[in-house]
Design an enzyme around this catalytic site. Structure first.
Site, short mmCIF file in Angstrom:
data_model
loop_
_atom_site.label_atom_id
_atom_site.label_comp_id
_atom_site.label_asym_id
_atom_site.label_seq_id
_atom_site.Cartn_x
_atom_site.Cartn_y
_atom_site.Cartn_z
N GLU A 31 -8.80 -5.36 -4.98
CA GLU A 31 -8.07 -4.38 -4.19
C GLU A 31 -8.99 -3.44 -3.41
OE1 GLU A 31 -5.08 -3.87 -3.31
OE2 GLU A 31 -3.96 -5.28 -4.54
N SER A 50 0.84 -1.19 0.00
CA SER A 50 0.00 0.00 0.00
C SER A 50 0.88 1.26 0.00
CB SER A 50 -0.97 -0.04 1.18
OG SER A 50 -2.01 0.89 1.01
N HIS A 72 -7.17 -6.00 -0.42
CA HIS A 72 -6.01 -5.11 -0.30
C HIS A 72 -5.11 -5.51 0.86
CE1 HIS A 72 -3.91 -1.30 -0.85
NE2 HIS A 72 -4.05 -1.03 0.43
#
Length: 557
Positions: A338, A205, A454
Site C-alpha cells: 500500500e 483511498s 495503492h
C-alpha cells in the site's frame, strides 16, 4: 390488415420494455442518445466513446455551493426546462484549478436493459479528500456485467471540510455532498433502469474511508445495501481531523488572516472571501508539508448544536468498537504494498529518506498520544527498529519504508475493520491484490517492485487507459476477474457464488477469530491472517496510546 396492425402494436410494446420509449420518441437499437426524465428535468446521455454503453455526464444533484452556502450542507438543484445535455465534465476546486459549481454525478447504463431494473454501483473517488473527481470513462467491463455505474463529485479540501462548529461552517460538507448524491440516486435511478434498493457503494483511498464513514453514519442509512472498501478505512489518522480549528487557523495564516484574531465568525468570513482556486492551491501546499500522517482538511467530529442532523458525532474507532451502526455486507480489498504510490514520491522529492533517518520521531502518526517526550522518543525508536532494525533508511530499505507508511495509513485499519464488521455473522470478504501488470500505477521510482500498490485494484475495473489485449493477456484476464468479482458482489452479495473457469475458487467469509483472505496475483489462493504480526504491533500501540477524538469546539479558538 388487422393482423398486421396487431402484430405491430405487440412488437412496439415488446421493444419498449427492452430498449426504452422515451418521451414518446422511439430511439431504436442503434440510438446515439437517450433521454431520461428525472425529478428535476430531462437529461440526455449519449453512447460512450470507449464502449457500448450510455454515458450521462455532469448531472447536477445539488445547487452550486457558493456565497454564504460555501461551507454548508448542499441544497437540492433547481429544476430546469427542456433537455439537459449531460455531456459536462468538471472537477471541484483542487490545487489551483476547478470550479465550485461541481456537485454533479455521472451515470453509465447498458444500452439495453431487459424487462427489469438492474443493480447499481456508486463509485466514490479518492485523493486524500483534496484532489480527484468522479471518473467519466473506462466503464465497459463493469457495464458488460449488466449493472449501472454512477460516479460522483464532492467538495474537497477546505471547501468540503472546513469544520468550525458553527452554522456557517458546521463541518463535513463534502460528506453531506455524498449523502445528497445517494439521495438523488435513490430517487431517480429507476428512471435510468437501476434498482434503488440494490445500490452498492465503492470507494478507493479517501473514497474508501468515505464509504466506511457512510456505513457508520446515521445520515446515510437506507441509501445503499452493500459496500466495497479499497485501500483505506475510517480508522487511520488521516481520516478524521483531531483539531479542525487549528487546521483552519494554520491555513488561514497562509491566506493573510491575522493570527491574533480569535473569532470563528471572522475566520469563516475570511474563508468565504478567498477565491476558490487560490484557496485550493494554498490548501494543497499546506497538505504537502505534513509528515505526521495527517492530511489537513478532512472529516471531523461535528458539534451537535442545532436541529440539523450532523454526519458524524463520534470517533469512527469508538463507533466500530461499540458496534453502534447498522451493518451491511462489505468487501474489503488492499494491495500487497500500500505504501507504493501512496508515499513513493515523497521518498525522493520531499527527502523523506534523509529526514526520517535523522529524526524519525517527526514521522510518527499524530493520533498516538504520549504523556512525555521521553515516552514518545522511546516508542518512536521501537517503531523504527520494528521496520528498519539497525539499518539506515536508504535505498536498501525501500520495502521497509513503503511498508511503514502502508501499514499505519491503510493496512492496520482495514484488517481491524474487517474483523469488527464480520461479527454476528455479517458477510465480510477480504482480498489482497498483488498483481502488477500494465493497468496499475506507473511507478517510476520502484519499477523493480513486482507487486501492486495503492489504488491499483480499481484500475482493473474502471479503466483509466485502454486495455491492450495484444500486449498482455494477463492484464485482460485480471481485468475480467476483478470486474466479475465486483459485479457478482453488486448483484448477489457474493463475489464467487459458484466456481467458473474465470473464478475457479470460492472466496471464504471473514470470521472474527478466523480471518481468511483471498489472494489474487496471477492466480488465486486463500491465505489466513495476512501480515498479522504487523497488525498486532500497531494494535498494541493504539490500545495504549490512541489519542481520543472529540467534537469540534469553537470556544477553543
Amino acid at each position: 390488415m388487422y393482423r398486421i396492425v396487431i402484430v405491430c402494436i405487440i412488437t412496439i410494446v415488446f421493444i419498449d420494455c427492452a430498449d426504452g420509449l422515451i418521451n414518446g420518441k422511439w430511439l431504436g437499437n442503434d440510438a446515439e442518445y437517450k433521454d431520461v426524465i428525472t425529478s428535476f428535468g430531462t437529461v440526455r446521455g449519449r453512447v460512450a466513446t470507449d464502449g457500448d454503453y450510455f454515458a450521462f455526464l455532469g448531472i447536477p444533484y445539488a445547487e452550486p455551493p457558493v456565497g454564504k452556502r460555501r461551507f454548508k450542507a448542499p441544497f437540492p438543484p433547481s429544476p430546469w426546462d427542456g433537455v439537459y445535455e449531460a455531456n459536462r465534465t468538471v472537477m471541484c476546486p483542487q490545487n489551483g484549478v476547478g470550479q465550485e459549481d461541481c456537485l454533479i454525478l455521472n451515470i453509465f447504463t447498458p444500452t439495453k436493459i431487459i424487462n427489469e431494473l438492474v443493480p447499481v454501483l456508486v463509485y466514490i473517488h479518492g485523493g486524500s479528500f483534496l484532489i480527484g473527481s468522479g471518473p467519466t470513462k473506462g466503464m465497459d467491463y463493469l457495464i458488460k456485467e449488466n449493472i449501472i455505474v454512477v460516479t460522483i463529485n464532492y467538495r474537497l479540501g477546505a471547501l468540503g471540510f472546513l469544520c468550525l462548529g458553527i452554522d456557517e461552517a458546521p463541518g463535513n460538507a463534502g460528506m453531506k455532498d455524498q449523502v445528497a448524491a445517494l439521495e438523488w440516486i435513490k430517487r431517480n435511478i429507476a428512471n435510468f433502469g437501476g434498482d434503488p434498493n440494490e445500490v452498492t457503494i465503492y470507494g478507493m483511498s479517501a473514497g474508501a474511508a468515505s464509504v466506511e464513514l457512510l456505513v457508520l453514519s446515521k445520515m446515510s442509512r437506507g441509501l445503499f445495501k452493500r459496500a466495497i472498501v479499497e485501500s483505506a478505512s475510517a480508522r487511520p489518522v488521516w481520516v478524521v481531523d483531531g483539531n479542525p480549528i487549528k487546521t483552519a487557523m494554520d491555513v488561514a495564516s497562509l491566506l493573510e488572516f491575522p493570527k491574533k484574531t480569535k473569532n470563528v465568525f471572522k475566520l469563516v468570513e475570511h474563508y468565504q472571501q478567498i477565491p476558490s482556486n487560490k484557496l485550493s492551491e494554498i490548501n494543497y501546499a499546506y497538505y504537502n508539508n505534513l509528515i505526521d500522517g495527517t492530511f489537513g482538511f478532512v472529516p471531523c467530529i461535528e458539534r451537535n448544536f442545532n436541529e440539523k442532523q450532523p454526519f458524524l458525532v463520534d470517533a469512527p474507532h469508538e463507533i466500530l468498537v461499540k458496534e453502534k451502526f447498522k451493518k451491511v455486507p462489505i468487501m474489503f480489498m488492499f494491495a500487497t504494498m500500500e505504501g507504493l504510490f501512496l508515499r513513493s514520491r515523497e521518498y525522493y522529492e520531499n527527502n523523506y529518506r534523509e529526514r526520517m533517518d535523522g529524526n524519525f520521531i517527526d514521522f510518527m502518526p499524530a493520533d498516538l498520544n504520549f504523556d512525555t517526550i521521553e515516552i514518545k522518543n522511546e516508542i518512536s525508536e521501537n517503531v523504527k527498529s520494528f521496520y528498519f532494525g539497525n539499518k539506515t533508511i536508504s535505498n536498501e530499505t525501500i520495502v521497509e519504508y513503503l511498508n511503514y507508511f502502508g501499514d499505519y495509513l491503510v493496512l492496520d485499519g482495514i484488517l481491524n475493520s474487517a474483523e469488527i464488521h464480520a461479527r454476528n455473522n455479517n458477510p465480510v470478504y477480504l482480498m489482497e491484490f498483488a498483481y502488477k501488470g500494465n493497468m496499475g500505477s506507473n511507478e517510476e521510482f520502484y519499477k523493480n517492485i513486482n507487486v501492486a500498490g495503492h489504488g491499483d485494484i480499481v484500475k482493473h475495473a474502471i479503466l483509466n487507459q485502454p486495455l491492450q489485449n495484444e500486449v498482455n493477456e494477463k492484464d485482460k484476464l485480471t481485468v475480467q476477474r476483478v470486474s466479475k468479482l465486483i459485479a457478482n458482489f453488486v448483484k448477489l452479495g457474493n463475489p464467487t457464488p459458484t466456481r467458473t473457469s474465470l473464478l475457479p475458487i470460492i472466496w471464504p467469509l471473514v470470521q472474527p477469530n478466523n480471518v481468511s483472505c483471498l489472494y489474487l496475483n496471477h492466480d488465486f489462493e486463500v491465505i489466513e491472517e495476512p501480515y498479522w504480526d504487523r497488525k498486532v504491533f500497531w494494535d498494541q500501540l493504539y490500545t495504549k496510546f490512541r489519542r481520543p477524538l472529540r467534537p469540534v469546539n469553537p470556544g477553543l479558538l
